[in-house]
Structures are given as C-alpha cells and as structure tokens.
Design a protein around this motif. Structure first.
Motif, PDB file in Angstrom:
ATOM      1  N   ALA A  98     -12.718  67.442 -41.309  1.00 59.29           N
ATOM      2  CA  ALA A  98     -13.296  68.399 -40.375  1.00 59.29           C
ATOM      3  C   ALA A  98     -12.761  69.798 -40.670  1.00 59.29           C
ATOM      4  N   LEU A 131     -19.134  61.544 -25.397  1.00 62.50           N
ATOM      5  CA  LEU A 131     -18.091  60.993 -24.545  1.00 62.50           C
ATOM      6  C   LEU A 131     -18.570  61.028 -23.103  1.00 62.50           C
ATOM      7  N   ASP A 184     -12.816  72.524 -31.192  1.00 63.69           N
ATOM      8  CA  ASP A 184     -11.358  72.480 -31.051  1.00 63.69           C
ATOM      9  C   ASP A 184     -10.636  72.513 -32.398  1.00 63.69           C
ATOM     10  N   ILE A 185     -11.287  71.988 -33.404  1.00 57.04           N
ATOM     11  CA  ILE A 185     -10.651  71.897 -34.715  1.00 57.04           C
ATOM     12  C   ILE A 185     -10.292  73.275 -35.271  1.00 57.04           C
ATOM     13  N   GLN A 187     -18.247  70.290 -22.480  1.00 56.48           N
ATOM     14  CA  GLN A 187     -16.968  69.790 -22.979  1.00 56.48           C
ATOM     15  C   GLN A 187     -17.138  68.987 -24.265  1.00 56.48           C
ATOM     16  N   GLN A 219     -17.450  71.494 -26.881  1.00 55.96           N
ATOM     17  CA  GLN A 219     -16.149  72.138 -27.109  1.00 55.96           C
ATOM     18  C   GLN A 219     -15.254  71.294 -28.020  1.00 55.96           C
ATOM     19  N   LEU A 220     -15.387  69.982 -27.885  1.00 55.79           N
ATOM     20  CA  LEU A 220     -14.583  69.091 -28.717  1.00 55.79           C
ATOM     21  C   LEU A 220     -14.800  69.392 -30.195  1.00 55.79           C
ATOM     22  N   GLY A 221     -16.063  69.715 -30.540  1.00 55.26           N
ATOM     23  CA  GLY A 221     -16.353  70.050 -31.933  1.00 55.26           C
ATOM     24  C   GLY A 221     -15.628  71.300 -32.387  1.00 55.26           C
ATOM     25  N   ARG A 246     -22.526  69.733 -31.125  1.00 54.78           N
ATOM     26  CA  ARG A 246     -21.105  69.456 -31.307  1.00 54.78           C
ATOM     27  C   ARG A 246     -20.706  69.651 -32.768  1.00 54.78           C
ATOM     28  N   ARG A 264     -20.466  65.984 -39.001  1.00 55.69           N
ATOM     29  CA  ARG A 264     -21.544  65.006 -39.084  1.00 55.69           C
ATOM     30  C   ARG A 264     -22.036  64.611 -37.696  1.00 55.69           C
TER      31      ARG A 264
END
Lengths: 295, 314, 258
Positions: free
Chosen positions: C84, C98, C112-113, C105, C108-110, C165, C90
C-alpha cells in the motif's frame, strides 16, 4: 498389565464422552461446551431415580442416554438454533455458540450443585454388583468389560454409519461444505438435531458408566472431562472417529503413566500439555482432514 | 455514603480488578483474537507480585510493575508460539495455557507454596492506587476507540486480508494485543494478590475464564465501557441475587444464555443501537447483496463477442 | 492524481507468474506489463485464474514461480502490507466494507496509510477527513451517503465506496476486481467514465471484469486468460474477436446450456 487395563478403561470412557462432541464439531460445526454438564446431569438424574427404584444396570444406561439426548436436543433447539438463526455465518457465531454453551453448562451445574450440595453421588442402590474376573494374570471387572464393549461397539457403529449410511454421508457433506450440502437437499437443521441427540446419548451413557466405574462422581466432574475430551479430539483430529479412539487412548495412557510414575497433581497437566503440543506441531491432529482450500 | 463505602470496600476493589481482567480478554477480542491467555497472565502476575513482596519486600508499584512487564513479555512470546492458530483452536490453546499455569503453581514447590499458595504478601497498595491505574488504562484504551486507531482495529478484526492490502501489519497488531492482554491480566492479578495478601492455584481455574468471558460478552466487547459494565454487573449481581437463595447460579447461567442469543454486542451495543434508532438510523437494514443478473451479463458478453453493436438486439 | 514520474517504463511488470495449489495450477506462466496512464483488462471465464493472478500481484497468495516488479523494483518477496505504501491499491471481488464504520470512515481507512506524521495528533484531537478522502468521496459521488452505514447502501453504492477507499490512498496503480458487478447500466457507465478520467490523469489501472462490453469500452489493452495461461493479447477489438477467446467463452457457454 493392570495399569494398561485401567488406562484402556479410562480411554474408553473418554472415547464415549468425546465421540459425539467430535462428530458434532467436525460436521455441523458446533462445539458444545455444555457437553460435560450434560454427561454429569444424566448421571445425577439416574442417581435420584435409582434412589427411588432399584434399577438394573442396562436400565440405568438407557435412562442416562435418554436424559443426555433430551438435554442435548434442548441445548441445540433452544440455544444454538436461535443463535444461528440470528447470525447465519457460522464463523462469526462461533463465539456466541461457545458462550451459549457455557451458559447452559452453568445452569446444569448450578442445578446439580443445588440438589447434591456438591457431595459426590453413586449408584449403590442399583441392583448391579461389581465382580472381578481373573483371566490368567489379568484382573478385569464386569464394569470394565461393559465399558470396553460399549465404547468400541458404539465407536464402530458411528464409524460405519458415517461411512456407509445415507444420512451419515449427508452429515459429512455438511462438514465439508454446508452450502453445497444444502443445495443437494440435505436438511441441515434436522441433521444437526439428530447429531446432537446422538452426542447427548453418548455423553449420558458415559456418565452412567463412569459413575459405576469410579463408584461415585460429583457435580464438578463434568468440567474436567470436558477439558480431557478437547485434548483427545484435537489429538486425533476433529470429526474423525478413528481419531477420537486413538486420541482418547493416548491421553488415558499418558495420564495413567503420569499418575503412577510422577504424582497426581501433574495428571491434569497432561491433557493441557497435549492440547498445546498437538496444536503447535500437528494442528489438524493425527487423522484430521486437510483443510480444503476455497478461493 | 462513607458507611456504604466502607461496608462495600471489598466489592468496590473487586469491581476494578474484574474490570482489568475483563479488558485482558477484550483487547484481543477487539482485533479478532479469541484468546483467554489474559487469565493465565492474571495468575502469572499474582504470583510474581506476591513472591517479590514476600521475599524482597519491594514497594507495591515495583511488584506490580515487574509483574506487568514479565507477563507482557510472556504474552508476546506466547503470541509467537500460537501465531498459526485461529478461532476455536486458538481459544483451546489459550485455555490450556491458563490451566498449565495453574498446574505449574500447584507443583512449584517452595517458590509458589504448592497447593496452599502464598500468604502474607503485605504491601502499601491502596484502593486509590487501583482506581488510578484503572482510570489511566481506560483513558489509553479510549484513545484506541476513535479515529485512525479504531479504523485499523476494526479492519484487523473484520477482515485481516483487507487490512493487509490497506497496509496494516495484521501480525504486529495481533502480537501487540497478546502483549497488552498479558500486561492487563497481570496488573489485575498482581493487585488482587497484594490487596488480599494471598494467592493460591485454585484461583486460576476454568471458572475465572468463564467469568472474564461473560463480563465482556454481556457488557460489550467493543469498548472499555462494555468491560466496565460487565465488571460492575458480575461483581455486584451475586450479592443482589442472594435473595434468590441457592438458585443464583441458575439465574447467572440463564443470563449468559440470553445474552449469547439476544445481545451479541452486549449491553453497551444494545444501548448504542437503541440510541441510534432514536436518532432515526437503523444499522440492521438488509445487507447489500449482489443482484442476480447473470442473464443480462451473459447476453452482453455474447453480444460483445459476436461483434454486434450494443443497439443491435435491443 | 499526484504521481511522480519515474524512469521505469512500466508501473507493473509480472513475468512468468505461477501459483500452484498442490497439483492445481491456478496460474501457470502468466505475465503482463502495464505502462503508466493505461487501463489494462484481464478477460477470462470463471476459474481461468484471473482472480488468483490478482491475489498474487497483491501478494495475498504466495508465488510458486515468477517475478513481480512495481516501478521497476522487485517486490515479490515483500509482505502484502508493504505494498500500500508503495502506491498499490485494490478493490475486491465482493463488497468488503467494515460494517461498524460509516462510509466516510471506511474511505478514511484507505487514506490512513499516507498519514504517518499526523498520527499522534489525530489520536488526540479531531479526526478531520483529509483532502484525499474528500476528493475520493466527491469523485465517486458519495457525498450524500457519507455518514451512512454500509448496510444501508445499495450494492452498487457499496461498490463505489470500495473504489473510493482505494482512491483515497492516492495510488500509482489501481487494481479493480470486477468493479461493476451488480451495478445497473448507468452506474456501470459512471464507473467506466471515472476510470477513463483517472487514466487521463496518469493513473495506471488493471481490471478484471465479466462485462465484456464494459471492458471493450474502457480498456486500452486486453489480455485474455484461460487455464492459468495467456490466450490472447492486444487491442480490445482484436482480443474479443480472437478465435481462442471466442472458443473459451462461447464454447464453454454453449456446452453448459446443452
């Protein structure tokens, strides 16, 4: 020699107890934590019955099996079925099934403790009397003989049924792939109920025979048997009948050796240690099915 | 008020200790690890703190600190050993771990006091100290329940494969959960041993596992608040059920069964979903399913492959 | 998209990739080269190995043989979570949102990296969605449902969240596994348009899809796969009219109907 016979008797009791649990876990995916309490409760009901009517051994066994069957079916119908209906994904429901089983176990244990006041109980009122035979150098009691015959007979029956009977095949199909099995017309609910009924009957039988063998058991005996059964099942491989047979015997032999050679306080460590070692080095057990990879 | 406090000091302390014990099961559960190892750490911590206090008369914070660090290291090493296990297999291995610790304590000879356990671990630990530790722990855990940390934890629990493709080190997160679980369990065990001044191998049994699990399941497994609710209920319920006489354990079991069936997210989850319903949003709507349009797809494919134009057939 | 130009002529190179499970050769000697700013599509019937190939490219299944390069650098021995950060994102064949996080949210997870420095601040302070998150939501048309729960979304909407995401990570390479499955015609059109727009901004994309028409409309280049190996390669028109491809699809289709 004496030690060996005692170990095989203990192994046979583990086998009777663990067989139904293993088949249920390996096929319908239900690990019943109330199995130990079912086993103990059956013996307790038989104890109170025999206090009123002096029954022979065969009647006690039938009674124990019947009580075990009823308890197990009730657990399945009233608890596990409801959990699965609300949460169809078995993997996610796994933990709730464990918790529900623990709840059922607590209820049965509490009722038993209430009535027996945690005092050990036995079947001295039964018409059956223990005698010991001498076959050459071997001493073997009639209780031990009944246990050996019952354990190996029922395990053989279970193995044959799973392998040859139509219903047994259907049950194994559920274990391999539930979705495909239900597409093939297998009624999962009924199969589950039947499996749990058989497992309960086996547990009840084991409870009666253990009480005859030891002279008495207590309400708490169920819990320690549960842990031993886990060890036997995991050692042999979940869902495999031969696996439970071998797992039970190895466990009983190891425990007997530790008790006679080392000390009683280490005996319970054998089961826990075995669980650990097997999971680490042989996670599928000796006769376990290889995991089917699905993408 | 003062009178009530003094009359119930044991129960109040027990509430906070049970809270920490419940957290030691909850932390791994939140990342999808079904581990009871925290209960074993409770035993490790209790013995470590008691031995240090009895033999070397160290101050309470040293005894507890040493117990926490020791159990955290054991928890980390344990996570390396069971790295390949999952689900019920892992649960079984951790139950075995707990019971082995109990057997070791029974057979530990002079060091652990054998089957009788250890007595006379007198220390300067106060109720205030216990509460302070719990507040700090709750604050730190609250930080993991919001923002990016919460998102990561949700991802690791619900979908490890997805998490990996999002750049989250699933293995590291799991090891961390075992380590933190060990520290929390040991903290509870150590403080319990020092407050009661004794520890015995019988305390670390299957029933402690059941207690820890039920507190989390009934309180709620997603938040420290759930663990706290569970700890309050299961510390105080027995004395409240005392009026039902010897049937209290039956009621106990029935509560567990009902919770397993009807409250998969615990009391806290129940309250939260009620709150959300009041605000007009339901999360229980039917999940999105792929519509069956195999036939449409097939036709489109055939069209494309046979070189017909899109409008050709329609 | 803010992508830095590198010297490597290809974003993704896969050479002689093989994935065997025991005796089953899911992918056996397959390869492709994806230049920047292009959309490549992999075509093949069910079980042809295209999803396994995608899993191999994202390191979720181990390679039996072969090489994988991202921007000219080998990565086939790196763990999946390192990818990532290297700019690979992907989506999956099924919706994998989730359930206990809102749409926002989840997106946002995507992102965060890419936010390692601000992490401590966002643990303590307010967790404002970053620019990349807002942009991803806007481009996928999710503004109206940003605070909804995944279970409230239609299937097509949920798939869009997946794409959002992935985009929120601002990747250099986007892998899409059947991105339009379960979408209606106009939704497919929108996704196709979005993909082409992203391509024009320089984002390389690799797509696996059942909808051949969509592939022909969207991709610059098609690769056809069957039994784990290459069957045909070239421009979309060439590939769909290739006899081996026709055989793989039509032959099989007709047999299954008989």
């Amino acid at each position: 020699m004496e030690i060996l016979i005692n170990a095989v008797t203990l192994g046979s009791l583990y086998l009777l107890f663990a067989l139904g649990m293993s088949v249920a876990w390996g096929t319908i995916g239900i690990l019943n934590f109330a199995h130990g309490s079912t086993f103990m409760f059956s013996a307790m009901v038989a104890y109170y019955t025999v206090q009123m009517v002096a029954l022979p051994m065969w009647a006690m066994i039938l009674l124990g099996a019947a009580v075990g069957m009823v308890l197990s079916v009730l657990t399945q119908a009233l608890i596990f079925n409801f959990i699965l209906r609300r949460n169809p994904d078995l993997l996610k429901a796994e933990m709730q099934i464990v918790v529900g089983g623990i709840g059922a176990a607590s209820v049965l244990l509490a009722i038993a403790q209430h009535y027996t006041k945690s005092v050990p109980f036995g079947f001295s009122a039964s018409t059956f009397k223990t005698t010991t035979y001498q076959l050459g150098a071997i001493h073997i009691s009639n209780v031990q003989l009944v246990i050996l015959v019952a354990a190996f007979g029922l395990a053989g029956l279970a193995a044959w049924w799973l392998k040859s009977a139509r219903a047994g095949l259907a049950l194994r199909a559920i274990g391999v792939n539930p979705e495909v099995a239900s597409l093939m017309g297998v009624d999962r609910g009924r199969m589950a109920l039947g499996t749990m009924a058989a497992a309960g009957a086996l547990a009840g039988t084991a409870g009666i025979l253990l009480t005859y063998y030891l002279g008495s058991i207590a309400a708490e005996t169920g819990d320690s048997f549960l842990i031993s059964a886990f060890a036997a099942i995991i050692l042999g491989g979940i869902g495999s009948v031969i696996g439970v047979v071998v797992g039970s015997m190895i466990l009983a032999l190891a425990e007997t050796l530790v008790v006679t050679q080392l000390s009683g306080t280490w005996a319970s460590a054998v089961a826990f240690g075995l669980i650990f070692v097997v999971l680490l080095f042989l996670p599928r057990g000796i006769f376990g099915r290889k995991e089917v990879r699905r993408t | 008020m003062i009178g009530w406090y003094e009359a119930n000091i044991v129960l109040i302390e027990a509430t906070f200790l049970n809270f920490l014990l419940a957290l030691s099961i909850q932390v791994p559960l939140r990342v999808g690890v079904f581990s009871f190892a925290g209960v074993g750490s409770y035993g490790l911590g209790a013995y470590t703190a008691a031995i240090l206090t009895i033999r070397y008369d160290v101050p309470a914070f040293v005894a507890i600190g040493a117990a926490v660090v020791f159990a955290a290291v054991v928890g980390y090493l344990f996570s390396l050993i069971v790295a390949r296990l999952n689900g019920l297999y892992l649960a079984m291995a951790t139950i075995a771990f707990v019971l082995i610790i109990s057997v070791l304590a029974t057979n530990g000879g002079e060091l652990t006091g054998g089957a009788n356990g250890l007595y006379g671990a007198l220390s300067d630990l106060t109720t205030g100290g216990v509460v302070a530790v719990c507040v700090v722990v709750a604050f730190l855990l609250a930080l993991t329940e919001r923002g990016p940390l919460r998102r990561r934890i949700e991802a690791v629990r619900e979908d490890p494969e997805l998490s990996m493709s999002m750049g989250i080190g699933v293995v590291t997160v799991r090891q961390l959960a075992f380590t933190v679980s060990g520290a929390l369990g040991a903290c509870a065990g150590a403080m319990n041993a020092l407050l009661r001044t004794t520890v015995s191998p019988e305390e670390i049994n299957f029933h402690l596992i059941v207690l820890a699990l039920t507190m989390v399941i009934i309180g709620g497994s997603r938040s420290w608040m759930g663990a706290f609710i569970g700890a309050v209920i299961f510390t105080w319920l027995p004395s409240m059920l005392a009026t039902t006489g010897r049937w209290q354990d039956v009621v106990y079991g029935l509560i567990i069964i009902l919770a397993a069936i009807f409250m998969p997210t615990g009391l806290l989850g129940l309250v939260q979903s009620l709150y959300q319903k009041l605000r007009g949003r339901s999360r229980t709507a039917a999940p999105a399913e792929p519509p069956a349009e195999e036939a449409v797809e097939e036709r489109a494919m055939l069209q494309a492959l046979s070189g017909e134009s899109k409008e050709g057939v329609r | 998209m803010t992508t830095t130009e590198t010297a490597a002529p290809y974003v993704l190179e896969a050479e002689d990739v093989a994935v065997h499970y025991g005796g089953i050769k899911a992918v056996d000697g397959f390869g492709l080269r994806l230049p920047p700013g292009k959309i490549y599509g992999i075509l093949g019937p069910n079980g042809s190995g295209k999803s396994t190939f995608l899993a191999a490219v994202t390191r979720l299944v181990p390679l039996t043989r072969g090489r994988l390069l991202l921007d000219g650098k080998e990565y086939h021995s790196e763990p999946p979570m390192k990818l990532a950060r290297k700019g690979l994102a992907r989506t999956f064949q099924t919706v994998r949102l989730l359930p206990e996080l809102t749409v926002l949210q989840n997106v946002q997870l995507g992102a965060d990296i890419n936010d390692p420095r601000g992490r401590l601040r966002s643990w303590l302070g307010r967790d404002r969605p970053s620019e990349a998150v807002e942009e991803a939501i806007e481009r996928t048309g999710l503004g109206d449902v940003r605070n909804a729960w995944p279970t409230e979304l239609s299937y097509g909407m949920a798939r869009r969240v997946e794409i959002a995401r992935a985009l929120a990570a601002r990747p250099r390479l986007l892998l899409l596994d059947e991105p339009t499955a379960g979408m209606n015609h106009s939704e497919r059109q929108e996704v196709s348009e979005l993909m082409q727009k992203l391509r024009d901004e320089g984002l390389a994309q690799l797509i696996v899809e059942h909808d051949v028409q969509m592939m022909v409309d969207t991709c610059d280049h098609l690769v056809a796969m069957n039994f784990g190996s290459l069957v045909a390669e070239g421009s979309p028109q060439e590939v769909v009219s290739h006899p081996a491809v026709q055989e793989a699809y039509l032959g099989k289709r007709w047999r299954s109907h008989a």
